[in-house]
Design a protein around this motif. Structure first.
Motif, PDB file in Angstrom:
ATOM      1  N   LEU A   1      34.503 -40.703 -26.840  1.00 58.47           N
ATOM      2  CA  LEU A   1      33.955 -41.624 -25.849  1.00 58.47           C
ATOM      3  C   LEU A   1      32.531 -42.024 -26.213  1.00 58.47           C
ATOM      4  O   LEU A   1      32.175 -43.207 -26.181  1.00 58.47           O
ATOM      5  CB  LEU A   1      33.990 -40.981 -24.458  1.00 58.47           C
ATOM      6  N   THR A   2      31.714 -41.053 -26.597  1.00 54.95           N
ATOM      7  CA  THR A   2      30.339 -41.346 -27.008  1.00 54.95           C
ATOM      8  C   THR A   2      30.320 -42.273 -28.213  1.00 54.95           C
ATOM      9  O   THR A   2      29.540 -43.231 -28.270  1.00 54.95           O
ATOM     10  CB  THR A   2      29.580 -40.035 -27.327  1.00 54.95           C
TER      11      THR A   2
ATOM     12  N   SER B   1      36.080 -33.715 -29.944  1.00 51.22           N
ATOM     13  CA  SER B   1      36.640 -33.774 -28.593  1.00 51.22           C
ATOM     14  C   SER B   1      36.767 -35.222 -28.119  1.00 51.22           C
ATOM     15  O   SER B   1      36.199 -36.144 -28.712  1.00 51.22           O
ATOM     16  CB  SER B   1      35.729 -33.019 -27.624  1.00 51.22           C
ATOM     17  N   ASN B   2      37.478 -35.381 -27.019  1.00 55.21           N
ATOM     18  CA  ASN B   2      37.583 -36.700 -26.392  1.00 55.21           C
ATOM     19  C   ASN B   2      36.221 -37.180 -25.916  1.00 55.21           C
ATOM     20  O   ASN B   2      35.933 -38.381 -25.953  1.00 55.21           O
ATOM     21  CB  ASN B   2      38.568 -36.663 -25.221  1.00 55.21           C
ATOM     22  N   ASP B   3      35.373 -36.261 -25.452  1.00 56.24           N
ATOM     23  CA  ASP B   3      34.020 -36.642 -25.029  1.00 56.24           C
ATOM     24  C   ASP B   3      33.231 -37.238 -26.197  1.00 56.24           C
ATOM     25  O   ASP B   3      32.516 -38.231 -26.027  1.00 56.24           O
ATOM     26  CB  ASP B   3      33.267 -35.439 -24.455  1.00 56.24           C
ATOM     27  N   GLU B   4      33.351 -36.625 -27.373  1.00 54.38           N
ATOM     28  CA  GLU B   4      32.662 -37.171 -28.553  1.00 54.38           C
ATOM     29  C   GLU B   4      33.239 -38.526 -28.945  1.00 54.38           C
ATOM     30  O   GLU B   4      32.506 -39.412 -29.381  1.00 54.38           O
ATOM     31  CB  GLU B   4      32.744 -36.194 -29.722  1.00 54.38           C
TER      32      GLU B   4
ATOM     33  N   THR C   1      40.099 -34.349 -32.285  1.00 62.22           N
ATOM     34  CA  THR C   1      40.384 -35.709 -31.835  1.00 62.22           C
ATOM     35  C   THR C   1      40.302 -36.666 -33.009  1.00 62.22           C
ATOM     36  O   THR C   1      39.259 -36.812 -33.643  1.00 62.22           O
ATOM     37  CB  THR C   1      39.399 -36.128 -30.721  1.00 62.22           C
TER      38      THR C   1
END
Length: 158
Positions: A118-119, A113-116, A67
């Protein structure tokens, strides 16, 4: 750096090293009709003056960082430099630029990742006082990534 003069040999050395940063000085010397010691001294001087860096650059996508995002930040003007410095110290941030236009700062963020992402956007940026607004664009595919540029564009006197 004022007063440093780049001649055609300096520009040609830079051009060759942009094509292959591992090119031996002897090969550069042969290509340009110079002595190896001359090339070695010129490269050393270019590096000492901060005009040239030779580094290895890994592709984020090929090392598992899937990402990549470009984030524009509107910040309190009085905190512009401290915010830029704090962002520069973050491992996820690969590029920081002060800019004109819609955003005061533009950064490139590289994470797994997209989760990272977002964080990073929600938690990490919230910790920095003075950031008022952000706009994020996720890079879907890199069509061109070329860190080299035409050495003939360089000023002959810096």
């Amino acid at each position: 750096m004022t007063g440093f003069v780049l001649d055609q040999f300096d520009r040609d050395i830079i051009r060759l090293l942009q094509q292959d940063g591992r090119m031996p000085f002897l090969a550069i010397a042969h290509e340009l009709g110079l002595a190896e010691g001359t090339v070695r001294r010129r490269v050393g001087k270019l590096m000492d003056e901060g005009l040239l860096r030779i580094v290895g650059i890994a592709s984020p996508f090929k090392v598992g960082l899937q990402t990549v995002a470009i984030v524009g930040l509107k910040v309190d003007r009085g905190k512009l430099q401290p915010i830029a410095e704090e962002l520069s110290s973050m491992t996820e941030v690969r590029y920081v630029a002060l800019s004109t236009g819609n955003y005061d700062l533009v950064i490139e963020v590289v994470v797994a990742s997209n989760d990272e992402l977002l964080t990073f956007l929600v938690d990490r940026l919230r910790e920095i006082p003075g950031i008022n607004n952000t706009g994020t664009s996720v890079v879907l595919k890199v069509a061109k990534e070329d860190l080299a540029w035409d050495s003939d564009q360089m000023n002959t006197s810096l």
